[in-house]
Motif scaffolding. Structure first.
Motif, short mmCIF file in Angstrom:
data_model
loop_
_atom_site.label_atom_id
_atom_site.label_comp_id
_atom_site.label_asym_id
_atom_site.label_seq_id
_atom_site.Cartn_x
_atom_site.Cartn_y
_atom_site.Cartn_z
N SER A 45 0.83 -1.20 0.00
CA SER A 45 0.00 0.00 0.00
C SER A 45 0.86 1.26 0.00
CB SER A 45 -0.88 -0.02 1.25
OG SER A 45 -1.53 1.22 1.41
N THR A 46 0.38 2.29 -0.69
CA THR A 46 1.05 3.59 -0.65
C THR A 46 0.25 4.59 0.20
OG1 THR A 46 -0.05 4.20 -2.70
CG2 THR A 46 2.18 3.31 -2.88
N PHE A 47 -0.65 4.07 1.00
CA PHE A 47 -1.49 4.92 1.86
C PHE A 47 -0.59 5.85 2.68
CE2 PHE A 47 -4.66 6.18 4.81
CZ PHE A 47 -5.89 5.81 4.31
N PRO A 48 -0.86 7.16 2.72
CA PRO A 48 0.00 8.06 3.50
C PRO A 48 -0.25 7.94 5.00
CG PRO A 48 -1.80 9.29 2.51
CD PRO A 48 -1.95 7.87 2.02
N ILE A 49 0.82 7.91 5.75
CA ILE A 49 0.72 7.83 7.22
C ILE A 49 1.61 8.90 7.86
CG2 ILE A 49 0.14 5.36 7.29
CD1 ILE A 49 3.13 4.91 8.16
N THR A 50 1.26 9.25 9.08
CA THR A 50 2.11 10.09 9.94
C THR A 50 2.37 9.29 11.20
OG1 THR A 50 0.95 12.04 9.12
CG2 THR A 50 2.31 12.32 11.07
N LEU A 51 3.62 9.13 11.56
CA LEU A 51 3.97 8.30 12.72
C LEU A 51 4.05 9.14 13.98
CD1 LEU A 51 6.57 5.94 11.05
CD2 LEU A 51 4.21 5.42 11.73
N LEU A 52 3.33 8.70 15.01
CA LEU A 52 3.18 9.46 16.25
C LEU A 52 3.66 8.67 17.45
CD1 LEU A 52 -0.50 10.75 15.90
CD2 LEU A 52 1.60 11.88 15.14
N ALA A 53 3.81 9.39 18.56
CA ALA A 53 4.01 8.75 19.87
C ALA A 53 2.90 9.25 20.77
CB ALA A 53 5.39 9.09 20.42
N GLU A 54 1.67 9.07 20.32
CA GLU A 54 0.47 9.46 21.10
C GLU A 54 -0.72 8.69 20.54
OE1 GLU A 54 -1.01 13.55 19.38
OE2 GLU A 54 1.17 13.54 19.47
N CYS A 55 -1.87 8.84 21.19
CA CYS A 55 -3.04 8.05 20.79
C CYS A 55 -3.43 8.31 19.34
CB CYS A 55 -4.22 8.34 21.72
SG CYS A 55 -4.15 7.37 23.24
N ASP A 56 -3.97 7.27 18.70
CA ASP A 56 -4.29 7.32 17.27
C ASP A 56 -5.68 6.76 17.02
OD1 ASP A 56 -4.03 4.60 17.59
OD2 ASP A 56 -2.37 4.36 16.19
N VAL A 57 -5.95 6.47 15.75
CA VAL A 57 -7.26 5.95 15.35
C VAL A 57 -7.53 4.58 15.97
CG1 VAL A 57 -6.36 4.91 13.21
CG2 VAL A 57 -8.76 5.60 13.34
N ILE A 58 -6.51 3.81 16.20
CA ILE A 58 -6.70 2.49 16.81
C ILE A 58 -7.03 2.67 18.30
CG2 ILE A 58 -5.53 0.33 17.41
CD1 ILE A 58 -4.03 0.62 14.68
N CYS A 59 -6.29 3.53 18.97
CA CYS A 59 -6.60 3.84 20.38
C CYS A 59 -8.03 4.39 20.51
CB CYS A 59 -5.62 4.86 20.93
SG CYS A 59 -3.89 4.34 20.92
N ALA A 60 -8.48 5.15 19.50
CA ALA A 60 -9.82 5.75 19.58
C ALA A 60 -10.91 4.69 19.67
CB ALA A 60 -10.05 6.65 18.37
N SER A 61 -10.62 3.46 19.25
CA SER A 61 -11.59 2.36 19.32
C SER A 61 -11.30 1.42 20.48
CB SER A 61 -11.55 1.56 18.01
OG SER A 61 -11.90 2.36 16.93
N CYS A 62 -10.38 1.80 21.34
CA CYS A 62 -9.92 0.85 22.38
C CYS A 62 -10.55 1.17 23.73
CB CYS A 62 -8.39 0.93 22.48
SG CYS A 62 -7.72 -0.17 23.75
N PRO A 63 -11.06 0.17 24.42
CA PRO A 63 -11.66 0.44 25.74
C PRO A 63 -10.66 0.91 26.79
CG PRO A 63 -11.59 -1.93 25.28
CD PRO A 63 -11.17 -1.24 24.03
N HIS A 64 -9.38 0.76 26.54
CA HIS A 64 -8.36 1.23 27.50
C HIS A 64 -8.04 2.72 27.33
CE1 HIS A 64 -7.79 -2.80 28.87
NE2 HIS A 64 -7.43 -3.22 27.67
N ASN A 65 -8.59 3.32 26.30
CA ASN A 65 -8.34 4.74 26.05
C ASN A 65 -9.31 5.59 26.88
OD1 ASN A 65 -7.96 7.30 25.02
ND2 ASN A 65 -8.72 6.81 22.97
N LYS A 66 -8.76 6.38 27.77
CA LYS A 66 -9.58 7.30 28.57
C LYS A 66 -9.03 8.70 28.37
CE LYS A 66 -11.56 3.75 30.76
NZ LYS A 66 -12.46 3.01 29.91
N GLY A 67 -9.85 9.57 27.77
CA GLY A 67 -9.40 10.96 27.56
C GLY A 67 -8.19 11.04 26.66
#
Ligand code: SF4
Ligand code: SF4
Length: 143
Positions: A45-67
């Motif tokens: 895939s050539t899908f563009p990404i930005t690499l972070l060291a903070e919550c992301d789209v996957i964390c946004a769907s995770c029950p362990h993510n609070k605030g």
């Protein structure tokens, strides 16, 4: 879920989790999101990404993510950020580096082995399944 953002902001260590994804996860919503991201960020895939060291789209769907912080365990967010930064360091990317995901996969192929996963993720509950190391092996061999 709908279309993924372009570029897709991604916690750096989630690249490795995506390699090992086989439909397991923390909740049905989490699994759906992982499945969608894994499908769109396939090895060519050539899908563009930005690499972070903070919550992301996957964390946004995770029950362990609070605030918008990982609360899986005590001090989880700072530990996960350290894991993200370690992945970035081993790959030679800066925080907020933007690229086609194929470039990140290429760098992972060049630089990481299953030993790196063991060192980066020593306490992850999923690591002992071996899926992440096998996913990395599949990426490297193209099989
Ligand atoms: S061991 Fe855990 S944190 Fe590390 S890549 Fe696999 S699932 Fe992700
Ligand atoms: S909130 Fe924590 S456990 Fe959940 S996906 Fe994000 S980093 Fe992983």
């Amino acid at each position: 879920m709908g279309e993924l953002a372009h570029p897709l902001a991604l916690r750096a260590h989630h690249l490795l989790c995506l390699l090992g994804f086989r439909g397991l996860g923390y909740s049905p919503e989490f699994v759906e999101t992982m499945g969608k991201v894994a499908k769109d960020l396939h090895p060519k895939s050539t899908f563009p990404i930005t690499l972070l060291a903070e919550c992301d789209v996957i964390c946004a769907s995770c029950p362990h993510n609070k605030g918008n912080q990982c609360r899986k365990k005590a001090n989880a967010e700072s530990k996960v950020r350290a894991k993200d930064r370690e992945v970035l360091r081993r790959l030679g990317f800066e925080v907020k580096a933007e690229m086609p995901v194929a470039e990140a996969w290429g760098r992972i192929k060049e630089r990481l082995t299953s030993s790196d996963i063991a060192e980066i993720c020593p306490r992850c509950q999923w690591r002992e399944l071996g899926y992440c190391a096998e996913g990395l092996e599949r990426l490297v061999t193209g099989k």
